[in-house]
Design a protein around this motif. Structure first.
Motif, PDB file in Angstrom:
ATOM      1  N   LYS A   3      -4.425   2.592 -11.613  1.00  0.00           N
ATOM      2  CA  LYS A   3      -5.719   3.244 -11.827  1.00  0.00           C
ATOM      3  C   LYS A   3      -5.834   3.743 -13.262  1.00  0.00           C
ATOM      4  O   LYS A   3      -6.879   3.567 -13.919  1.00  0.00           O
TER       5      LYS A   3
ATOM      6  N   ILE B  97      -8.789  -0.523  -7.341  1.00  0.00           N
ATOM      7  CA  ILE B  97      -7.877  -0.571  -6.199  1.00  0.00           C
ATOM      8  C   ILE B  97      -8.700  -0.852  -4.949  1.00  0.00           C
ATOM      9  O   ILE B  97      -9.685  -0.163  -4.672  1.00  0.00           O
TER      10      ILE B  97
ATOM     11  N   LEU C  29      -4.344  -3.880  -2.098  1.00  0.00           N
ATOM     12  CA  LEU C  29      -3.293  -3.203  -1.340  1.00  0.00           C
ATOM     13  C   LEU C  29      -3.147  -3.821   0.044  1.00  0.00           C
ATOM     14  O   LEU C  29      -4.118  -3.941   0.796  1.00  0.00           O
TER      15      LEU C  29
ATOM     16  N   VAL D   7       0.385   2.836  -7.665  1.00  0.00           N
ATOM     17  CA  VAL D   7      -1.064   2.656  -7.549  1.00  0.00           C
ATOM     18  C   VAL D   7      -1.778   3.570  -8.548  1.00  0.00           C
ATOM     19  O   VAL D   7      -2.730   3.152  -9.227  1.00  0.00           O
TER      20      VAL D   7
ATOM     21  N   ASP E 288       0.807  -1.223   0.000  1.00  0.00           N
ATOM     22  CA  ASP E 288       0.000   0.000   0.000  1.00  0.00           C
ATOM     23  C   ASP E 288       0.840   1.273   0.000  1.00  0.00           C
ATOM     24  O   ASP E 288       0.303   2.374  -0.169  1.00  0.00           O
TER      25      ASP E 288
END
Length: 482
Positions: free
Chosen positions: A424, A430, A456, A420, A414
Motif C-alpha cells: 500500500k 489491494i 490477496l 500488504v 492474505d
C-alpha cells in the motif's frame, strides 16, 4: 484422445511478462493422507485439511488463472461452478465438468494423455514400480488399469480409496520445482530430496512424450551428475548434483539467476550454467548462494519480481542500508542476531573475469536498470514492512513468493498483513480475490487493464505447505516485455 492436444509455443523471457500458459497441479487426495510422523520426510511442515485447501483456497487460484488466461472457460459460468455440485469437481481431470484448458494446464491431464499409449504406459509403470520397490504382480496389475485412473495412482499413491501402495507426492502442487522454462527451452530439474524423485520421473515422461511439447523436444535440457561422482570417496560422494525450479529465475532474455540453497547444490548450479551456455540459451548466469536453511529453501522464498523496477524481498538477507538500528533482530537473551550472508558471482559469455555483487539488492537493481532498461529508481517492497519479527514471520508464510500474472499484477497470501501494508505504501491497490472474481464476472473489471495490484488469496491451509503461488506455477509462455 488427449484432453490437451494443441502444440504449445513455449517461451519465457522474464518473470513479469503477461502470463499466457502455465503448468499447475491441483491438490490431490495424497495431500490429505500426509501423517504428522512423515510430514517432514515428505517436505511438509504440517498436515493440511484437504477439503479446505481445495474448496476455499486453491479453487480461487484456478478461477483467477482462467479469467486472466482463458476466460472462455469460466466467463458466465461462475455461479454454476460455485454450486454445491460443481465446486469440488471442476478442478480435476477425471470429472466430466473439468475445465480442460490448454492454457491453464493440469499435470494430471498430461500424464493421463500419455498413458493411453500402451508402450509408454508399460515403460512408465515399470519405472515407477522400480523406484517404489513394488512387486512384479502389482506392476502387472497397474498395467491393466485405465490411463485416467493410473495417472491418479501415480500421483496420489492410492490404489483405491482404502489402499495406499506407495507414498504420495504432495509437493507436486509446487509445479515450478520440476522444471523451468528459459526462453524456448525447458530445463528439467534434479530434486534434492528422495520424496520428489517420482515427480521428476513423471515430468520427464510428459515432456518427452506429450504432443503439446513436440515442437520443443530438442530444446529439453537434462542435468547430469558430475562424471563418475559415484566413485568419489567420503564427503565428496555426498555432494549430489541437485537443482530445483524455485532456485532458477529468468529475469531477462539473456540472464538467468540460479540460487544455491538448501535444495540446489553448487554442482547443480554449475551443471545448469554449462548446459545453458553450451546450448547458447542465454548469455549471462548469476550464481546466488544463500544460507542452506529451511527458513529460505529456495531463492524465490527470499525475493520475487513485481515490476521491472519493483521487487518484493526479505530485507534482513538483502542488505538494506535504511533499516533502523532499533529494528535489528535481537534474540531473547538481548544479543544482536548475526546476519545471514549471501555470495553472488555473475558469469557472462565472452568475459574471462566474473563479476561479483555485495548484496541481493545491488544485483536486482542491476537487473532492473541494465537488463530491463528501467529508467526509474528501483523499489524494494520488504517482507513484514522490514520490521522484526514480522519480516521473518511473513517470509516464512511466503510474503516474498509472488506470481506475476502481468507486470505489476501479482498474487500473494492474505495472511501477511505487514507486507500488504508495504505494498500500500508503494502505491499498490489491494484487492481480495473473491471480490475480484465477481467484478470480472460482472464485467466491471477487465483483467487486461489492471495495473499495480496485489491480489490477496486465502491461505490458512496452503501456507502450511510452505510455498506460495510462484512455487505453484510453471510458466510455459509469457509475452515479451516491451
Amino acid at each position: 484422445m488427449a484432453l490437451v492436444s494443441n502444440k504449445l509455443n513455449i517461451n519465457v523471457t522474464s518473470e513479469i511478462g503477461t502470463l499466457k500458459a502455465l503448468l499447475i497441479h491441483s491438490p490431490d487426495s495424497g495431500l490429505g493422507k500426509v501423517v504428522p510422523s512423515k510430514a517432514q520426510d515428505w517436505l511438509f511442515e504440517d498436515i493440511v485439511h484437504l477439503d479446505t485447501m481445495r474448496s476455499n483456497e486453491y479453487d480461487y487460484y484456478i478461477k483467477l488463472l482462467l479469467y486472466f488466461l482463458d476466460a472462455g472457460k469460466i466467463k458466465g459460468r461462475l455461479a454454476q461452478i460455485d454450486s454445491a455440485e460443481s465446486e469440488r469437481t471442476f478442478y480435476k481431470p477425471d470429472h466430466k465438468d473439468f475445465y480442460a484448458s490448454d492454457k491453464v494446464i493440469e499435470i494430471q491431464t498430461l500424464l493421463a494423455d500419455i498413458l493411453h499409449d500402451s508402450v509408454i504406459r508399460e515403460k512408465l509403470t515399470a519405472s515407477v514400480c522400480a523406484i517404489e520397490s513394488c512387486n512384479y504382480r502389482l506392476q502387472e496389475k497397474l498395467n491393466g488399469i485405465s490411463p485416467v485412473e493410473l495417472a491418479k495412482i501415480f500421483i496420489s499413491g492410492a490404489l483405491d480409496k482404502d489402499n495406499m501402495i506407495f507414498a504420495p507426492i504432495p509437493n507436486l502442487i509446487f509445479s515450478r520445482d520440476i522444471g523451468i522454462t528459459i526462453n524456448n527451452y525447458i530445463l528439467i530439474n534434479k530434486p534434492a530430496k528422495k520424496a520428489r524423485s517420482r515427480e521428476t520421473l513423471l515430468a520427464r515422461y510428459i515432456l518427452f512424450n506429450h504432443p503439446i511439447f513436440e515442437n520443443h523436444r530438442n530444446n529439453i535440457l537434462e542435468i547430469a551428475d558430475s562424471i563418475q561422482h559415484f566413485l568419489r570417496p567420503g564427503k565428496d560422494q555426498d555432494e549430489k548434483t541437485t537443482l530445483e525450479g524455485g532456485d532458477v529465475m529468468v529475469v531477462s532474455p539473456n540472464h538467468v539467476i540460479i540460487g544455491c540453497s538448501e535444495r540446489t547444490s553448487l554442482s547443480g548450479a554449475q551443471q545448469a550454467l554449462k548446459l545453458l551456455f553450451d546450448h547458447k540459451v542465454i548469455e549471462k548466469v548469476t550464481i546466488l548462494k544463500i544460507p542452506h536453511k529451511r527458513d529460505y529453501m529456495h531463492i524465490d522464498t527470499v525475493f520475487t519480481q513485481v515490476k521491472r523496477d519493483t521487487w518484493v524481498i526479505l530485507g534482513s538477507l538483502a542488505k538494506n542500508e535504511n533499516k533502523k538500528e532499533s529494528q535489528d533482530p535481537i534474540n531473547y537473551f538481548g544479543e544482536k542476531k548475526q546476519k545471514d550472508k549471501v555470495e553472488i558471482v555473475q558469469f557472462t559469455i565472452g568475459k574471462s573475469k566474473p563479476r561479483t555483487f555485495d548484496s541481493i539488492e545491488i544485483l536486482l537493481d542491476d537487473v532492473s536498470v541494465n537488463d530491463l532498461k528501467s529508467n526509474t529508481k528501483t523499489k524494494f517492497i520488504y517482507s513484514g514492512n522490514n520490521t522484526f519479527p514480522f519480516d521473518a514471520r511473513e517470509q516464512w508464510t511466503d510474503s516474498c513468493n509472488l506470481l506475476a500474472l502481468r507486470e505489476g499484477v501479482v498474487l500473494g497470501y492474505d495472511r501477511n498483513d505487514k507486507t500488504v501494508d508495504a505494498f500500500k505504501q508503494n502505491g499498490f491497490q489491494i484487492v481480495k480475490v473473491a471480490e475480484l472474481l465477481q467484478d470480472m464476472e460482472n464485467g466491471t473489471t477487465n483483467p487486461q487493464e489492471m495495473r499495480d495490484t496485489l491480489i490477496l488469496m486465502p491461505s490458512s491451509e496452503l501456507s502450511r505447505a510452505r510455498g506460495g503461488f510462484h512455487c505453484m506455477s510453471l510458466p510455459l509462455l509469457r509475452d515479451e516485455l516491451k
